[in-house]
Scaffold this motif. Sequence first.
Motif, PDB file in Angstrom:
ATOM      1  N   UNK A 155       0.824  -1.018   0.069  1.00  0.00           N
ATOM      2  CA  UNK A 155      -0.031  -0.027  -0.053  1.00  0.00           C
ATOM      3  C   UNK A 155       0.802   1.346  -0.064  1.00  0.00           C
ATOM      4  N   UNK A 156       2.080   1.044   0.745  1.00  0.00           N
ATOM      5  CA  UNK A 156       3.100   2.429   0.809  1.00  0.00           C
ATOM      6  C   UNK A 156       3.189   2.618  -0.864  1.00  0.00           C
ATOM      7  N   UNK A 157       3.820   1.467  -1.493  1.00  0.00           N
ATOM      8  CA  UNK A 157       4.192   1.721  -2.606  1.00  0.00           C
ATOM      9  C   UNK A 157       3.140   2.242  -3.706  1.00  0.00           C
ATOM     10  N   UNK A 158       1.998   1.797  -3.641  1.00  0.00           N
ATOM     11  CA  UNK A 158       0.957   2.234  -4.433  1.00  0.00           C
ATOM     12  C   UNK A 158       0.413   3.503  -4.286  1.00  0.00           C
ATOM     13  N   UNK A 159       0.935   4.311  -2.915  1.00  0.00           N
ATOM     14  CA  UNK A 159       0.915   5.577  -2.725  1.00  0.00           C
ATOM     15  C   UNK A 159       1.798   6.507  -3.444  1.00  0.00           C
ATOM     16  N   UNK A 160       2.675   5.917  -3.883  1.00  0.00           N
ATOM     17  CA  UNK A 160       3.971   6.772  -4.447  1.00  0.00           C
ATOM     18  C   UNK A 160       3.579   6.951  -6.008  1.00  0.00           C
ATOM     19  N   UNK A 161       3.496   8.278  -6.216  1.00  0.00           N
ATOM     20  CA  UNK A 161       3.439   8.711  -7.772  1.00  0.00           C
ATOM     21  C   UNK A 161       4.310   8.029  -8.802  1.00  0.00           C
ATOM     22  N   UNK A 162       5.422   7.857  -8.207  1.00  0.00           N
ATOM     23  CA  UNK A 162       6.699   7.419  -9.086  1.00  0.00           C
ATOM     24  C   UNK A 162       6.023   5.887  -9.769  1.00  0.00           C
ATOM     25  N   UNK A 163       5.714   5.262  -8.745  1.00  0.00           N
ATOM     26  CA  UNK A 163       5.330   3.791  -9.113  1.00  0.00           C
ATOM     27  C   UNK A 163       4.154   3.827 -10.398  1.00  0.00           C
ATOM     28  N   UNK A 164       3.370   4.776 -10.280  1.00  0.00           N
ATOM     29  CA  UNK A 164       2.320   4.701 -11.308  1.00  0.00           C
ATOM     30  C   UNK A 164       2.924   5.727 -12.912  1.00  0.00           C
ATOM     31  N   UNK A 165       3.828   6.502 -12.518  1.00  0.00           N
ATOM     32  CA  UNK A 165       4.521   7.074 -13.721  1.00  0.00           C
ATOM     33  C   UNK A 165       5.424   6.030 -14.441  1.00  0.00           C
ATOM     34  N   UNK A 166       5.883   5.034 -13.678  1.00  0.00           N
ATOM     35  CA  UNK A 166       6.845   4.042 -14.304  1.00  0.00           C
ATOM     36  C   UNK A 166       5.795   2.967 -15.038  1.00  0.00           C
ATOM     37  N   UNK A 167       4.740   2.654 -14.319  1.00  0.00           N
ATOM     38  CA  UNK A 167       3.675   1.858 -14.713  1.00  0.00           C
ATOM     39  C   UNK A 167       3.260   2.099 -16.377  1.00  0.00           C
ATOM     40  N   UNK A 168       2.599   3.570 -16.221  1.00  0.00           N
ATOM     41  CA  UNK A 168       2.459   4.009 -17.555  1.00  0.00           C
ATOM     42  C   UNK A 168       3.411   3.983 -18.578  1.00  0.00           C
ATOM     43  N   UNK A 169       4.673   4.443 -18.269  1.00  0.00           N
ATOM     44  CA  UNK A 169       5.684   4.201 -19.124  1.00  0.00           C
ATOM     45  C   UNK A 169       5.871   2.900 -19.795  1.00  0.00           C
ATOM     46  N   UNK A 170       5.724   1.980 -18.833  1.00  0.00           N
ATOM     47  CA  UNK A 170       6.116   0.425 -19.216  1.00  0.00           C
ATOM     48  C   UNK A 170       5.003   0.083 -20.120  1.00  0.00           C
ATOM     49  N   UNK A 171       3.600   0.614 -20.085  1.00  0.00           N
ATOM     50  CA  UNK A 171       2.593   0.209 -20.776  1.00  0.00           C
ATOM     51  C   UNK A 171       3.005   0.789 -22.311  1.00  0.00           C
ATOM     52  N   UNK A 172       3.536   1.991 -22.361  1.00  0.00           N
ATOM     53  CA  UNK A 172       3.789   2.705 -23.593  1.00  0.00           C
ATOM     54  C   UNK A 172       4.938   1.790 -24.305  1.00  0.00           C
ATOM     55  N   UNK A 173       5.754   1.493 -23.476  1.00  0.00           N
ATOM     56  CA  UNK A 173       6.903   0.671 -24.132  1.00  0.00           C
ATOM     57  C   UNK A 173       6.614  -0.748 -24.485  1.00  0.00           C
ATOM     58  N   UNK A 174       5.944  -1.288 -23.527  1.00  0.00           N
ATOM     59  CA  UNK A 174       5.373  -2.770 -23.948  1.00  0.00           C
ATOM     60  C   UNK A 174       4.336  -2.875 -25.060  1.00  0.00           C
ATOM     61  N   UNK A 175       3.601  -2.007 -25.272  1.00  0.00           N
ATOM     62  CA  UNK A 175       2.669  -2.081 -26.160  1.00  0.00           C
ATOM     63  C   UNK A 175       3.114  -1.526 -27.638  1.00  0.00           C
ATOM     64  N   UNK A 176       4.254  -0.730 -27.599  1.00  0.00           N
ATOM     65  CA  UNK A 176       4.911   0.090 -28.622  1.00  0.00           C
ATOM     66  C   UNK A 176       3.986   1.262 -29.132  1.00  0.00           C
TER      67      UNK A 176
END
Length: 482
Positions: A155-176
């Motif tokens: 839960x502490x990690x999910x509250x970290x905005x950087x985690x969500x920023x990384x997740x969004x970037x990974x989606x962009x990278x993974x899906x091309x």
Amino acid sequence: MRLYDFCYILIQVWALFYLVFSFRSQLPWVTCDNTWNTANCKGLQISDSVPTNLTANQTMLTNTTSAATEFWERRMLGMSAGIEELGSVRWELVLCLLASWVFTYFSIWKGVKSSAKVAYFTATFPYVMLLILLIRGLTLPGAWDGIYYYLYPDLKGLANLEVWIEAGSQICFSYGLTSGTLGVLSSYNEYKNNCYNDCFWLCLLNSGTSFVAGFVVFSVLGFMAQKQGVTVDAVAESGPGLAFIAYPQATAMIPFPQLWTVCFFLMLIFLCIDSHFVAAECFIAAISDLFPKVLRKPGRHEIFVLIICSSFFLIHLILVTEGGIYIFQLLDYYGCTRAFHYFTALSQCLALAWGFGADRIINIIEDMTGQRPSVFFKVCWRYIIPLLSLTSFILYLVDYTHLRINDRYVYPDWAYTLGWTMTLSSILMVPLWAAGQMCFTAGTFRQRLSVLLHPVEDPVSQRRKMEEDGLHVELRTSGETT
């Protein structure tokens, strides 16, 4: 951006190197009696008893260097002290790099037709390996500890905005989504191809594969943690360390370790092959589109592909030097950065949904597929995605931190300058191209803006007019038009 993506062939090179060593009777990342090991090395410790002192065990791991880490850093990479010391070329890695580029060439030399045939095998084989490793991993003792660690949210990690920023970037990278891959590949489709179904299956298979792969990895890491008498977070690593340090260590503890190690690295190699030759094919297709009369003549496409593959093989030699890992990390952190993904996503939405027109896109999709997309997509294109992309882009710039290796090595200032140059070379391409078009288009500012933001004729009306006149619609194939 696409040029920086080519550096990920290095993962295929490393996996091929590990695959060769996986056939040895004694896996070299298990023991410390090798010539490259140091006095601080600690071999793989396997305990069949129930761990009683987790803290002591984790402290012992912290104060020593694992045999797997030393094989990674000292045997394969031969890591130098920093990016300032490139050192000599690792000739074994050069051979692996040559094999990787040769395979890439013969996968794409005939265009999309040849790469499609290769993809039938390279895209399905990893799923066979994934299924084998999944079944074996779930049957190991301690596997469910790793799966619990994988699925239970922090839960502490999910509250970290950087985690969500990384997740969004990974989606962009993974899906091309922002690298142009989908646009180039989709241009080979027929006009009436159901792009809606393609997008649905792309998202489902991509995310589903990543989700299942998590079970494969963390089930084995849970087994490894139990055997070493430590918690799962003590053996889990991020980045290349997960695939080339933690997982090989874990498979070494399983009966018949060579079998499972070979399965894992074969899977990794074929996944890399798929990603790399698609990236190369898209780059070559984009260049060919700029000079179709020159590059699409019989025989010239093969020569052009050979020149591209040979050139990048020579360029990538710098990545297989003793300091190559530092350059690779720099390319990964700055060349393929989150800033590029979010800025490009914002630019695409502004250009298509606001410039070209969201309603036009919906009309085209309806004409292609026979069904009208939901208004939800229009809201996403015009408001939700641009807002999220802009917010993430700003947060990335605000929370930016310099790249470090293992929190120990700090790059020199010139390396950070080079890194930001790579980032800006991708980001500034969009506004610079737009500014150039504005300068070379005739008319007042508003007239030029209106001309550039709208097609000469509505694509749907243009197609229908061509069909009424009995004309055919040209579609790109592998280097030719039909």
